[in-house]
Design a protein around this motif. Structure first.
Motif, PDB file in Angstrom:
ATOM      1  N   ASN A  77       0.827  -1.211   0.000  1.00  0.00           N
ATOM      2  CA  ASN A  77       0.000   0.000   0.000  1.00  0.00           C
ATOM      3  C   ASN A  77       0.859   1.258   0.000  1.00  0.00           C
ATOM      4  OD1 ASN A  77      -2.484  -1.399   0.019  1.00  0.00           O
ATOM      5  ND2 ASN A  77      -2.151  -1.851   2.187  1.00  0.00           N
ATOM      6  N   ARG A  80       2.010   1.588  -3.565  1.00  0.00           N
ATOM      7  CA  ARG A  80       0.939   2.008  -4.485  1.00  0.00           C
ATOM      8  C   ARG A  80       0.593   3.487  -4.365  1.00  0.00           C
ATOM      9  NH1 ARG A  80      -2.795  -3.252  -3.545  1.00  0.00           N
ATOM     10  NH2 ARG A  80      -1.901  -4.586  -5.166  1.00  0.00           N
ATOM     11  N   PHE A  87      -7.596   3.840 -15.488  1.00  0.00           N
ATOM     12  CA  PHE A  87      -8.135   2.653 -16.148  1.00  0.00           C
ATOM     13  C   PHE A  87      -8.961   3.018 -17.379  1.00  0.00           C
ATOM     14  CE2 PHE A  87      -7.567   1.930 -11.669  1.00  0.00           C
ATOM     15  CZ  PHE A  87      -7.054   0.644 -11.554  1.00  0.00           C
ATOM     16  N   ASN A  91     -13.490   3.694 -13.692  1.00  0.00           N
ATOM     17  CA  ASN A  91     -13.641   3.148 -12.336  1.00  0.00           C
ATOM     18  C   ASN A  91     -13.760   4.222 -11.268  1.00  0.00           C
ATOM     19  OD1 ASN A  91     -13.299   0.775 -13.688  1.00  0.00           O
ATOM     20  ND2 ASN A  91     -11.333   0.253 -12.804  1.00  0.00           N
ATOM     21  N   TYR A  93     -15.735   6.071  -8.273  1.00  0.00           N
ATOM     22  CA  TYR A  93     -16.680   5.568  -7.281  1.00  0.00           C
ATOM     23  C   TYR A  93     -18.021   6.264  -7.535  1.00  0.00           C
ATOM     24  CZ  TYR A  93     -12.021   4.930  -5.272  1.00  0.00           C
ATOM     25  OH  TYR A  93     -10.698   4.634  -5.088  1.00  0.00           O
ATOM     26  N   HIS A  95     -20.762   6.423  -6.009  1.00  0.00           N
ATOM     27  CA  HIS A  95     -21.530   6.960  -4.878  1.00  0.00           C
ATOM     28  C   HIS A  95     -20.878   8.206  -4.283  1.00  0.00           C
ATOM     29  CE1 HIS A  95     -18.451   4.356  -3.299  1.00  0.00           C
ATOM     30  NE2 HIS A  95     -18.715   4.668  -2.045  1.00  0.00           N
ATOM     31  N   VAL A 109      -5.608   7.304   2.949  1.00  0.00           N
ATOM     32  CA  VAL A 109      -4.295   6.693   2.736  1.00  0.00           C
ATOM     33  C   VAL A 109      -3.222   7.629   3.285  1.00  0.00           C
ATOM     34  CG1 VAL A 109      -2.629   5.854   1.049  1.00  0.00           C
ATOM     35  CG2 VAL A 109      -5.062   5.409   0.715  1.00  0.00           C
TER      36      VAL A 109
ATOM     37  N   GLY B 123     -13.519  -3.590 -10.931  1.00  0.00           N
ATOM     38  CA  GLY B 123     -12.729  -2.385 -11.184  1.00  0.00           C
ATOM     39  C   GLY B 123     -12.788  -1.389 -10.032  1.00  0.00           C
ATOM     40  N   GLN B 124     -13.866  -1.414  -9.257  1.00  0.00           N
ATOM     41  CA  GLN B 124     -13.984  -0.523  -8.107  1.00  0.00           C
ATOM     42  C   GLN B 124     -12.912  -0.854  -7.073  1.00  0.00           C
ATOM     43  OE1 GLN B 124     -16.305   2.082  -7.383  1.00  0.00           O
ATOM     44  NE2 GLN B 124     -16.376   1.949  -9.603  1.00  0.00           N
ATOM     45  N   GLU B 126     -10.146  -2.507  -7.672  1.00  0.00           N
ATOM     46  CA  GLU B 126      -8.820  -2.253  -8.239  1.00  0.00           C
ATOM     47  C   GLU B 126      -8.466  -0.767  -8.189  1.00  0.00           C
ATOM     48  OE1 GLU B 126      -8.857  -4.052 -12.088  1.00  0.00           O
ATOM     49  OE2 GLU B 126      -8.486  -6.043 -11.230  1.00  0.00           O
ATOM     50  N   ALA B 127      -9.447   0.084  -8.494  1.00  0.00           N
ATOM     51  CA  ALA B 127      -9.176   1.516  -8.431  1.00  0.00           C
ATOM     52  C   ALA B 127      -8.796   1.916  -7.014  1.00  0.00           C
ATOM     53  CB  ALA B 127     -10.395   2.304  -8.900  1.00  0.00           C
ATOM     54  N   ALA B 128      -9.555   1.431  -6.044  1.00  0.00           N
ATOM     55  CA  ALA B 128      -9.290   1.805  -4.654  1.00  0.00           C
ATOM     56  C   ALA B 128      -7.931   1.277  -4.190  1.00  0.00           C
ATOM     57  CB  ALA B 128     -10.403   1.277  -3.746  1.00  0.00           C
ATOM     58  N   ARG B 129      -7.671  -0.009  -4.489  1.00  0.00           N
ATOM     59  CA  ARG B 129      -6.394  -0.580  -4.056  1.00  0.00           C
ATOM     60  C   ARG B 129      -5.228   0.098  -4.760  1.00  0.00           C
ATOM     61  NH1 ARG B 129      -6.259  -5.264  -1.232  1.00  0.00           N
ATOM     62  NH2 ARG B 129      -4.340  -4.286  -0.523  1.00  0.00           N
ATOM     63  N   SER B 130      -5.428   0.550  -6.011  1.00  0.00           N
ATOM     64  CA  SER B 130      -4.319   1.166  -6.740  1.00  0.00           C
ATOM     65  C   SER B 130      -3.904   2.506  -6.124  1.00  0.00           C
ATOM     66  CB  SER B 130      -4.669   1.362  -8.225  1.00  0.00           C
ATOM     67  OG  SER B 130      -5.496   2.501  -8.394  1.00  0.00           O
ATOM     68  N   THR B 131      -4.801   3.107  -5.332  1.00  0.00           N
ATOM     69  CA  THR B 131      -4.409   4.354  -4.666  1.00  0.00           C
ATOM     70  C   THR B 131      -3.731   4.094  -3.325  1.00  0.00           C
ATOM     71  OG1 THR B 131      -6.526   4.590  -3.512  1.00  0.00           O
ATOM     72  CG2 THR B 131      -6.344   5.640  -5.670  1.00  0.00           C
ATOM     73  N   GLY B 132      -3.652   2.808  -2.935  1.00  0.00           N
ATOM     74  CA  GLY B 132      -2.987   2.482  -1.678  1.00  0.00           C
ATOM     75  C   GLY B 132      -3.941   2.207  -0.530  1.00  0.00           C
ATOM     76  N   LEU B 133      -5.251   2.219  -0.805  1.00  0.00           N
ATOM     77  CA  LEU B 133      -6.200   1.885   0.264  1.00  0.00           C
ATOM     78  C   LEU B 133      -6.034   0.419   0.642  1.00  0.00           C
ATOM     79  CD1 LEU B 133      -9.699   3.442  -0.626  1.00  0.00           C
ATOM     80  CD2 LEU B 133      -8.277   3.978   1.341  1.00  0.00           C
ATOM     81  N   VAL B 142     -15.668   1.786  -0.119  1.00  0.00           N
ATOM     82  CA  VAL B 142     -15.994   1.730  -1.547  1.00  0.00           C
ATOM     83  C   VAL B 142     -17.012   0.627  -1.867  1.00  0.00           C
ATOM     84  CG1 VAL B 142     -15.037   1.318  -3.858  1.00  0.00           C
ATOM     85  CG2 VAL B 142     -13.778   2.727  -2.219  1.00  0.00           C
TER      86      VAL B 142
END
Ligand SMILES: Nc1ncnc2c1ncn2[C@@H]1O[C@H](COP(=O)(O)OP(=O)(O)OP(=O)(O)O)[C@@H](O)[C@H]1O
Ligand SMILES: [Mg+2]
Lengths: 246, 224
Positions: A77, A80, A87, A91, A93, A95, A109, B123-124, B126-133, B142
């Motif tokens: 993490n 990243r 993407f 992708n 969010y 909401h 983060v 993809g939701q 993956e997007a979140a994990r790609s930011t380091g969450l 998410v």
């Protein structure tokens, strides 16, 4: 190369029986824009996804700023947060507002307080030309605007490098330009980028280096002028001829 | 006609029964505000466990969920109340109701949430994990909010069923609305208290029924 940000060596990756990456090397230097092209299924997305370990390579080495990131004990993490990713399908969010999309990682983060996160997110949204859309929900934005929010979400983290996986492929033709313009601006500002895309005109104009992949291997690489103008490998020639025809 | 009104809508009898009907209604409300949260919390836990990346965890709790959706809640309740004491575990009426509803209701909420979690595109994450969450924050910030939104009509429907189901607590002599209505019926040889209880249930739950219709319409519009 001392100023190399990413140095991937001998990356192998297979899905079951299917060998997708066959010992690929990739170097990305500071402030460089590396363009990755190749036929569908050649492993471009997989390579990009290995760089931030959304996909786990079977073997090989990936150094980022000199640190090996494939080791088990690495805090992925932490890695990243220094690698942004954009993407094909945005992708976002759904909401959360545009601002919420950008602040989420800043707050949860990086741990920024709300005010600081919002200030930084606003600056990022301004950079992609969406200062007037901050409270819109993704569903209320055009595809081009959504992708620019996604870029803002990535760059607000102030990453060392941003990975783009076909950022304009899902867009209507008239919306492609606005996203490419943002990418061009990013490049001007010195952002290091790895871009998988079929936008050859953009590659010619903006790329420092083009990498041609086929069947999980890097067949050749070089400056855009030589890859497009004088490709050595016959598969590169065939691919470029086919792309130019469109 | 007069006989009919006398047998089912005898206002005099309803008036005389109203204190115990009222206490029954309060008991039913108390049951509802106890078992709904208990089941919902258990349901979130089960929804997460049945969405686990670990195959063994996922399959074990899927089996658990199937089991408690398959066992009739009345049988479960009687077993806990009247069966477990033979094993030296006397839960009492409240204990039996809470445990029974936890097992039954959480299985239903859990299954609905599992489907909701599955409906959120890969993809939701993956997007979140790609930011380091982290995986946990990605789930909480998410995935779950979208999952809940996607299955909100089902969650509210299930809540409605759970409130109606609290009437089974009468078999463990808990003085809820149905129990009290039957006491009044037995004492007066008249069905009017039951009718009054039915009306009370309807008035209590009608807004929820309307809410479900509205949510379902919203989902239909959103899908268009
Ligand atoms: N998660 C996965 N499981 C199984 N096979 C996969 C997976 N991801 C990719 N593949 C396969 O690996 C191969 C390479 O896929 P990849 O997406 O990297 O190609 P690509 O070069 O990005 O293609 P495109 O231009 O179509 O996006 C394809 O044959 C694909 O079907
Ligand atoms: Mg791809």
């Amino acid at each position: 190369m001392a100023d190399s940000i990413i140095s991937a060596r001998a990356i192998w990756k297979s899905f079951g029986e299917l060998s997708v990456l066959k010992g690929i090397d990739l170097e990305v230097a500071e402030k460089e824009l590396v363009f990755v092209i190749g036929p569908s299924g050649s492993g471009k997305s997989t390579l990009l996804r290995c760089l931030n370990r959304l996909e786990e390579p079977d073997s090989g080495s990936i150094r980022m700023d000199g640190t090996e990131i494939l080791e088990k004990k690495v805090d992925i993490n932490a890695v990243r947060r220094r690698i942004g990713m954009v993407f094909q399908s945005f992708n976002l969010y759904p909401h959360m507002s545009a601002l919420g999309n950008v602040t989420l990682a800043l707050r949860h983060v990086l741990g920024l307080p709300r005010d600081a996160a919002e200030a930084r997110a606003l600056a990022a949204l301004e950079r992609v030309g969406l200062a007037d859309r901050v409270s819109h929900m993704p569903g209320q934005l055009s595809g081009g605007q959504q992708q620019r929010v996604a870029i803002a979400r990535a760059i607000a983290m102030e990453p060392r490098v941003v990975l783009f996986d076909e950022p304009t492929s899902a867009l209507d033709p008239e919306l492609v330009g606005s996203v490419l313009q943002v990418m061009r601006d990013l490049r001007e500002s010195g952002m290091t980028m790895v871009v998988v895309s079929h936008e050859m005109a953009f590659a010619r104009a903006a790329a420092d280096r083009v990498v041609f992949m086929a069947d999980g291997e890097k067949l050749e690489e070089g400056p855009p002028a030589s890859i497009f103008g004088n490709p050595r490998h016959e598969r590169t020639q065939a691919f470029i001829r086919q792309i130019e025809r469109h | 006609m007069e006989d009919f009104v006398d047998a089912f809508f005898n206002l005099d009898i309803i008036r005389r029964a109203s204190p115990i009907l009222w206490s029954g209604l309060l008991q039913t409300l108390l049951l509802a505000v106890t078992v709904v949260p208990v089941g919902a919390v258990g349901g979130v836990l089960l929804g997460l466990l049945t969405s686990s990346p670990n195959k063994t965890v996922r399959r074990s709790f899927a089996l658990w969920t199937d089991f408690f959706r398959g066992v009739p809640p009345l049988v479960l309740l009687v077993f806990i109340y009247a069966g477990l004491p033979f094993a030296g575990l006397d839960t009492g009426a409240w204990g039996a109701v809470v445990i029974g509803f936890l097992l039954n209701t959480s299985a239903y909420y859990g299954e609905i949430l599992r489907a909701g979690i599955e409906s959120v595109p890969r993809g939701q994450v993956e997007a979140a994990r790609s930011t380091g969450l982290t995986a946990t924050k990605t789930m909480g910030l998410v995935v779950l909010p979208q999952a809940v939104r996607n299955v909100l009509p089902d969650l509210v429907s299930n809540t409605l069923e759970v409130v109606k189901l609290t009437s089974i607590a009468s078999v463990v002599a808990m003085p809820e609305l149905l129990f009290q209505a039957r006491q009044a019926q037995n004492a007066t040889y008249n069905a009017s208290p039951i009718v009054a209880a039915a009306i009370a249930y309807f008035i209590m739950l009608w807004p929820v029924v309307r809410l479900i219709s509205r949510l379902e319409n919203k989902v239909l519009v959103a899908r268009r």
